[in-house]
Design a protein around this motif. Structure first.
Motif, mmCIF file in Angstrom:
data_model
loop_
_atom_site.group_PDB
_atom_site.id
_atom_site.type_symbol
_atom_site.label_atom_id
_atom_site.label_comp_id
_atom_site.label_asym_id
_atom_site.label_seq_id
_atom_site.Cartn_x
_atom_site.Cartn_y
_atom_site.Cartn_z
ATOM 1 N N UNK A 168 0.838 -1.198 0.000
ATOM 2 C CA UNK A 168 0.000 0.000 0.000
ATOM 3 C C UNK A 168 0.872 1.248 0.000
ATOM 4 N N UNK A 169 0.496 2.233 -0.810
ATOM 5 C CA UNK A 169 1.324 3.424 -0.995
ATOM 6 C C UNK A 169 1.144 4.458 0.111
ATOM 7 N N UNK A 170 0.223 4.220 1.034
ATOM 8 C CA UNK A 170 0.007 5.154 2.138
ATOM 9 C C UNK A 170 -0.047 4.363 3.442
ATOM 10 N N UNK A 171 -0.032 5.080 4.556
ATOM 11 C CA UNK A 171 -0.062 4.425 5.861
ATOM 12 C C UNK A 171 -1.409 3.739 6.074
ATOM 13 N N UNK A 172 -1.374 2.469 6.428
ATOM 14 C CA UNK A 172 -2.598 1.713 6.698
ATOM 15 C C UNK A 172 -2.971 1.901 8.164
ATOM 16 N N UNK A 173 -4.017 2.664 8.400
ATOM 17 C CA UNK A 173 -4.496 2.923 9.754
ATOM 18 C C UNK A 173 -5.398 1.767 10.173
ATOM 19 N N UNK A 174 -4.968 1.018 11.177
ATOM 20 C CA UNK A 174 -5.734 -0.168 11.577
ATOM 21 C C UNK A 174 -7.120 0.182 12.101
ATOM 22 N N UNK A 175 -7.255 1.316 12.789
ATOM 23 C CA UNK A 175 -8.566 1.707 13.293
ATOM 24 C C UNK A 175 -9.540 1.973 12.145
ATOM 25 N N UNK A 176 -9.075 2.686 11.129
ATOM 26 C CA UNK A 176 -9.932 2.956 9.973
ATOM 27 C C UNK A 176 -10.260 1.669 9.225
ATOM 28 N N UNK A 177 -9.250 0.830 9.015
ATOM 29 C CA UNK A 177 -9.466 -0.421 8.298
ATOM 30 C C UNK A 177 -10.434 -1.319 9.060
ATOM 31 N N UNK A 178 -10.228 -1.444 10.370
ATOM 32 C CA UNK A 178 -11.100 -2.285 11.190
ATOM 33 C C UNK A 178 -12.539 -1.778 11.157
ATOM 34 N N UNK A 179 -12.713 -0.468 11.270
ATOM 35 C CA UNK A 179 -14.056 0.111 11.227
ATOM 36 C C UNK A 179 -14.731 -0.181 9.892
ATOM 37 N N UNK A 180 -13.990 -0.024 8.793
ATOM 38 C CA UNK A 180 -14.529 -0.327 7.466
ATOM 39 C C UNK A 180 -14.935 -1.791 7.354
ATOM 40 N N UNK A 181 -14.072 -2.674 7.842
ATOM 41 C CA UNK A 181 -14.337 -4.112 7.750
ATOM 42 C C UNK A 181 -15.586 -4.491 8.537
ATOM 43 N N UNK A 182 -15.707 -3.975 9.760
ATOM 44 C CA UNK A 182 -16.861 -4.317 10.597
ATOM 45 C C UNK A 182 -18.152 -3.794 9.976
ATOM 46 N N UNK A 183 -18.137 -2.574 9.466
ATOM 47 C CA UNK A 183 -19.327 -2.033 8.798
ATOM 48 C C UNK A 183 -19.716 -2.899 7.606
ATOM 49 N N UNK A 184 -18.732 -3.295 6.799
ATOM 50 C CA UNK A 184 -19.027 -4.099 5.611
ATOM 51 C C UNK A 184 -19.527 -5.489 5.988
ATOM 52 N N UNK A 185 -18.916 -6.101 7.001
ATOM 53 C CA UNK A 185 -19.369 -7.416 7.448
ATOM 54 C C UNK A 185 -20.801 -7.346 7.975
ATOM 55 N N UNK A 186 -21.091 -6.299 8.725
ATOM 56 C CA UNK A 186 -22.433 -6.137 9.283
ATOM 57 C C UNK A 186 -23.469 -5.996 8.168
#
Length: 257
Positions: A168-186
């Motif tokens: 990934x060309x930018x910093x992967x923020x785990x909080x943002x990624x986790x929030x996105x994943x949980x929303x999508x899974x839900x």
């Protein structure tokens, strides 16, 4: 790297998955915690996150090597029995979409439920269920995502291991990624309960039909041509001796010749 405790404390606005979050700096296994919660009658949606695990595990009893800086979490579900077989395709597709959108990467699904970037593993899933008198009581879903490995694990694996930050060309923020994943899974789980069938999309993403493969299924090596993926998620394989078998679980290696 910010601990995932930030988003856990803030909370995530979801219908089911992530409606209750628990965070640990270190624990034995998020799966064990979720399974115990399932046995104790906890409502579905509970999501347990840990920075590290001392006894993390993957499919078929394999060890999941846990390192700080990644995403390690498990989810308690209580799905109706008629959609249980659709959970694995739904979760794989949802995770794939989340990572592709957030990290802007091409992500492949390897049968049955690993995620790859350039033929290297970046995520895996584990499903365990509990029944009482033949009735499904709960499903525990474990997810491990390599966000930024401190070192590549020295383990024997079917596929090499990589992490998201490397690609990934930018910093992967785990909080943002986790929030996105949980929303999508839900959202995906809600759609599944409303009748959405992910099987065909999952089959299309596997890109395995017509390929030569070798599989280790419960210690039995099966080599042959994949004729199709059936609606239960199994691989229908024409073996080298022309016998046709259906494989429901196993470790897969795609052969080049």
């Amino acid at each position: 790297m910010d601990p995932v405790s930030f988003i856990v404390k803030k909370g995530i606005n979801t219908r089911i998955i992530g409606n209750k979050l628990k965070y640990f700096e270190i624990m034995s296994s998020t799966m064990d915690d979720v399974i115990q919660s399932g046995l104790n009658g906890e409502n579905e949606g509970l999501t347990v996150v840990s920075e590290n695990q001392t006894h993390g595990r993957g499919r078929t009893g394999n060890q999941w090597v846990s390192q700080e800086g990644n995403l390690l979490f498990s989810i308690l579900l209580r799905p109706p029995s008629e959609i249980v077989n659709l959970l694995q395709p739904m979760i794989a597709l949802s995770l794939q979409a989340s990572i592709k959108r957030y990290c802007k990467l091409n992500v492949d699904i390897k049968w049955p439920n690993d995620l790859l970037i350039n033929q290297s593993k970046i995520a895996g899933m584990l499903f365990e269920s509990g029944t009482t008198a033949g009735k499904l009581e709960y499903v525990a879903l474990g997810i491990g995502i390599n966000v930024e490995l401190q070192k590549v694990p020295q383990i024997t694996a079917t596929y090499p291991v990589t992490d998201l930050q490397t690609h990934t060309e930018f910093f992967v923020d785990r909080n943002e990624l986790f929030s996105n994943i949980i929303h999508d899974l839900d959202t995906a789980y809600w759609d599944l309960k409303l009748g959405f069938d992910p099987i065909q999309r999952w089959k299309d993403e596997l890109k395995i039909e017509g390929k030569m493969v070798s599989l280790n299924s419960n210690g039995i090596i099966i080599t042959g041509l994949v004729l199709e993926v059936n609606d239960e998620g199994g691989l229908v394989v024409q073996c080298e001796n022309d016998n046709i078998v259906t494989v429901m679980t196993g470790n897969l290696i795609e052969r080049k010749h």
